[in-house]
Design a protein around this motif. Sequence first.
Motif, short mmCIF file in Angstrom:
data_model
loop_
_atom_site.label_atom_id
_atom_site.label_comp_id
_atom_site.label_asym_id
_atom_site.label_seq_id
_atom_site.Cartn_x
_atom_site.Cartn_y
_atom_site.Cartn_z
N ILE A 7 5.91 80.60 14.71
CA ILE A 7 5.44 81.24 13.46
C ILE A 7 4.90 80.34 12.42
O ILE A 7 5.72 79.43 11.89
N SER A 36 5.42 91.26 13.95
CA SER A 36 5.26 90.32 14.85
C SER A 36 6.35 90.14 15.88
O SER A 36 6.40 89.99 16.92
N ASP A 39 7.43 92.89 17.88
CA ASP A 39 6.37 93.09 19.28
C ASP A 39 6.74 91.86 20.15
O ASP A 39 6.70 92.14 21.44
N ILE A 118 1.45 81.60 16.23
CA ILE A 118 0.55 82.83 15.39
C ILE A 118 0.74 82.29 13.98
O ILE A 118 1.72 81.70 13.67
N PHE A 123 -1.39 90.38 11.39
CA PHE A 123 -0.85 91.61 12.22
C PHE A 123 -1.57 91.62 13.63
O PHE A 123 -2.84 92.16 13.24
N TYR A 124 -1.00 91.35 14.59
CA TYR A 124 -1.80 91.22 15.77
C TYR A 124 -1.67 92.45 16.62
O TYR A 124 -2.65 92.74 17.40
N PHE A 129 0.77 90.38 22.02
CA PHE A 129 2.08 89.80 22.62
C PHE A 129 2.35 89.97 24.02
O PHE A 129 2.65 88.98 24.64
N PHE A 212 -3.89 82.47 17.65
CA PHE A 212 -2.80 83.34 18.80
C PHE A 212 -3.12 82.65 19.82
O PHE A 212 -3.91 82.79 20.66
N TRP A 268 -7.15 93.74 14.30
CA TRP A 268 -6.40 92.73 13.64
C TRP A 268 -6.48 93.11 12.28
O TRP A 268 -7.41 93.56 11.50
#
Length: 299
Positions: A7, A36, A39, A118, A123-124, A129, A212, A268
């Motif tokens: 991260i 994140s 997930d 990431i 916020f993905y 993931f 990502f 996203w």
Amino acid sequence: MKPTLLILAAGMASRYGSMKQVDGFGPNGETIIDYSIYDAIKAGFGKISFIIREEFAEAFKAKFEPKLKGRVETDYVFQGFDLKPFGIDKEVERAKPWGTAHAVLAARNQVHEPFCVINADDFYGYDAFEKMAKFLTTEAADDTYSLVGYQIDKTLSENGSVSRGVCKVEDGNMIEINERTQVYFKEDGSVVYEEGGVEYPLANDTRVSMNFWGFTPAVFKQSEPMFKRFVEANEGNPKAEFFIPLVADELIKSRTAKFKVIPTANKWFGVTYKEDKPIVQESISELVNNGTYPENLWA
């Protein structure tokens, strides 16, 4: 071997105006990083490595250690200014570290398995993931990397123009990435980027990189000589940054590695501007209400 999640959280959050990496957005003060990590654990990642400035270490540990203990292994990578560990015998005065690809290089002695990178403040969504974990455990190789490709119209802010890495994709692989610094919606909902005062249209389903990425540890040896050349060329430019797309571009052009684009239809969202915060809070609230996430993430 379970993959690791790296991260990127060493940025100074200059546009946002505070340390947004530990700002609360969920119903119980959950950060974007919390979602994140939640997930990632669900998708099968085995370790979380935070890349931070050393002076943020205590704030991060206090925020994340109590809730992650017993759930997943955690590690801290410090991104600083010292160039000697990279074999560069120079001191360069800078206000900020050397960028995202330098941050990844900082993890070279601590990450020994396929890994994903990431941003801390993006916020993905779980889909990204899950797909990345599958890629890292079944397809990743020293010449086969990946990135998650988001639809550009699902990544824009209502509060101003944004920068996006626009991908050119052929046969499922990225062959080129171009940084567009002023991307925004027009009133009719179409997407454009501006350059030199001229607007250029972009299809709403254009794939963009939201930082990502999926790699094997081979990328450390591949990118270190690039970093040395970058410092040599930019030691007089205190704002120059060694970004991951620069590494990807060179690896693609030299045919050292290909980058599979993993498509996601997820929306996203992130906090580029202060005004984005209530929108992110509302989006997370909706995901909690529809059962995507529990109300108390770490209960």
